[in-house]
Motif scaffolding. Structure first.
Motif, PDB file in Angstrom:
ATOM      1  N   ALA A   1      23.600   2.001  55.147  1.00 49.39           N
ATOM      2  CA  ALA A   1      24.604   0.964  55.326  1.00 49.39           C
ATOM      3  C   ALA A   1      25.661   1.048  54.224  1.00 49.39           C
ATOM      4  N   VAL A   2      26.914   0.860  54.619  1.00 53.49           N
ATOM      5  CA  VAL A   2      28.012   0.843  53.652  1.00 53.49           C
ATOM      6  C   VAL A   2      28.071  -0.541  53.017  1.00 53.49           C
ATOM      7  N   LEU A   3      28.046  -0.595  51.698  1.00 53.14           N
ATOM      8  CA  LEU A   3      28.080  -1.873  50.994  1.00 53.14           C
ATOM      9  C   LEU A   3      29.508  -2.400  50.934  1.00 53.14           C
ATOM     10  N   PRO A   4      29.722  -3.681  51.235  1.00 53.74           N
ATOM     11  CA  PRO A   4      31.072  -4.251  51.062  1.00 53.74           C
ATOM     12  C   PRO A   4      31.416  -4.315  49.579  1.00 53.74           C
ATOM     13  N   LEU A   5      32.700  -4.381  49.270  1.00 58.92           N
ATOM     14  CA  LEU A   5      33.138  -4.340  47.876  1.00 58.92           C
ATOM     15  C   LEU A   5      32.589  -5.502  47.060  1.00 58.92           C
ATOM     16  N   HIS A   6      32.398  -6.670  47.696  1.00 59.44           N
ATOM     17  CA  HIS A   6      31.903  -7.817  46.933  1.00 59.44           C
ATOM     18  C   HIS A   6      30.406  -7.699  46.615  1.00 59.44           C
ATOM     19  N   SER A   7      29.766  -6.653  47.127  1.00 57.97           N
ATOM     20  CA  SER A   7      28.352  -6.421  46.794  1.00 57.97           C
ATOM     21  C   SER A   7      28.188  -5.402  45.670  1.00 57.97           C
ATOM     22  N   LEU A   8      29.292  -4.800  45.241  1.00 63.23           N
ATOM     23  CA  LEU A   8      29.238  -3.790  44.185  1.00 63.23           C
ATOM     24  C   LEU A   8      29.471  -4.442  42.826  1.00 63.23           C
TER      25      LEU A   8
ATOM     26  N   LEU B   1      37.895   5.159  47.766  1.00 63.62           N
ATOM     27  CA  LEU B   1      36.937   4.063  47.562  1.00 63.62           C
ATOM     28  C   LEU B   1      35.550   4.429  48.086  1.00 63.62           C
ATOM     29  N   GLY B   2      35.493   5.408  48.987  1.00 65.40           N
ATOM     30  CA  GLY B   2      34.197   5.844  49.504  1.00 65.40           C
ATOM     31  C   GLY B   2      33.281   6.383  48.420  1.00 65.40           C
ATOM     32  N   HIS B   3      33.876   6.838  47.291  1.00 65.08           N
ATOM     33  CA  HIS B   3      33.068   7.342  46.185  1.00 65.08           C
ATOM     34  C   HIS B   3      32.307   6.230  45.471  1.00 65.08           C
ATOM     35  N   LEU B   4      32.638   4.971  45.782  1.00 62.01           N
ATOM     36  CA  LEU B   4      31.891   3.852  45.211  1.00 62.01           C
ATOM     37  C   LEU B   4      30.538   3.685  45.899  1.00 62.01           C
TER      38      LEU B   4
END
Length: 311
Positions: free
Chosen positions: A178-185, A168-171
């Motif tokens: 900053a690492v984006l949370p999944l709901h921001s993608l 999932l880091g490839h997202l």
């Protein structure tokens, strides 16, 4: 050998999504998957086959099946100290022992006497699969507890979660920040009638299929048949196909009004065009992904936190 699996992930040349952490419940499909993947092996280069650690009972019989099926030139057997349950897998032992789905050389004579016939196995012409001729390299440790399972099941669960997190880091953007949370993608929108659906590990009623798929880890696969649907979908498969898996994704949401799956995946668009099947197995999204999403106020979606422990 180069380190924990999540630290050096690579896209395989050929991959099938088995969908379970153990093949104990469906060994026949496991062998069919092995045959399917092995069929693309070009023999110009050496191949190292990393077998499972399941070597007791049916696991040992399945290992004998695999040795017969794959005809390796060498077998490296690492024994446990003070454990006599597993015999040395010499060519003679493999030749004369019955596997889980194949027969040993002695038992094959029973066919002429009217014994029940097993499933016919198709091998390259001219190869006698009942007479393996590998060289056994036997490693027997002398120190106590060598090879003991211990907490291997717990460790494998942690490593599996780390592999999913690494994938999932490839997202994320390659830029350090900053690492984006999944709901921001932004997810892909996939019409119901563009992909077929199948739950691998259990039977799910069609009326409940969307509950199962929502917020799940799925294999993005390519079945040879064209997906045709007269309605808006969903398209449900009645059997689990053995087909190419091109990567993985998370079904972030299901839009029942517009009949769309919302899917997050790092698989490049040129490969996504080939995907026409979503396979859902028993592999779960790591809990930390669901409970560690920043920017959510109140109860976390898909996570039950307030319930009666006495139920």
């Amino acid at each position: 050998l180069p380190g924990p699996p999540f630290t050096h992930q690579q896209m395989p040349c050929k991959m099938v999504y088995y969908g379970q952490t153990s093949c104990e419940q469906d060994t026949e499909r496991y062998l069919d998957v092995v045959k399917y993947v092995f069929s693309c092996y070009k023999k110009e280069i050496p191949l190292v086959i990393n077998t499972m650690g399941w070597v007791k009972g049916d696991g040992l019989l399945l290992l004998i099946d695999l040795i017969r099926l794959l005809s390796p030139s060498h077998v490296v057997q690492m024994d446990m100290c003070d454990w006599k349950a597993m015999p040395p897998l010499t060519p003679e032992h493999v030749q004369f022992s019955a596997g889980l789905h194949t027969k040993g050389k002695q038992q094959s004579k029973c066919k002429q006497l009217g014994a029940d016939d097993m499933e016919s196995w198709k091998y390259p012409e001219g190869e006698d699969m009942s007479s393996p001729q590998h060289k056994l390299l036997y490693v027997h440790p002398e120190f106590p507890q060598a090879g003991a399972a211990g907490e291997a099941r717990v460790h494998s669960s942690i490593l599996r979660d780390m592999s999913i997190l690494g994938y999932l880091g490839h997202l994320q953007s390659p830029d350090i920040g900053a690492v984006l949370p999944l709901h921001s993608l932004v997810p892909y929108q996939v019409p119901f009638n563009a992909v077929a659906l199948r739950v691998i590990h259990t039977d799910v009623a069609p009326s409940n299929i969307m509950y199962a798929v929502n917020a799940s880890w799925v294999g993005l696969c390519c079945i040879p048949e064209e997906v045709r649907c007269q309605t808006d979908g969903p398209v449900l498969l009645t059997q689990t196909p053995i087909c190419d898996c091109l990567g993985f994704g998370i079904v972030r949401g299901v839009d029942m009004e517009k009949k769309l799956y919302h899917i997050l995946t790092p698989v490049p668009p040129e490969n996504l065009r080939l995907v026409n099947c979503l396979l859902l197995g028993s592999i779960a999204i790591p809990i930390c992904v669901l409970v560690g999403q920043q920017g959510i106020e109140g109860e976390i979606p898909y996570v039950t936190s307030d319930y009666n422990y006495s139920i």
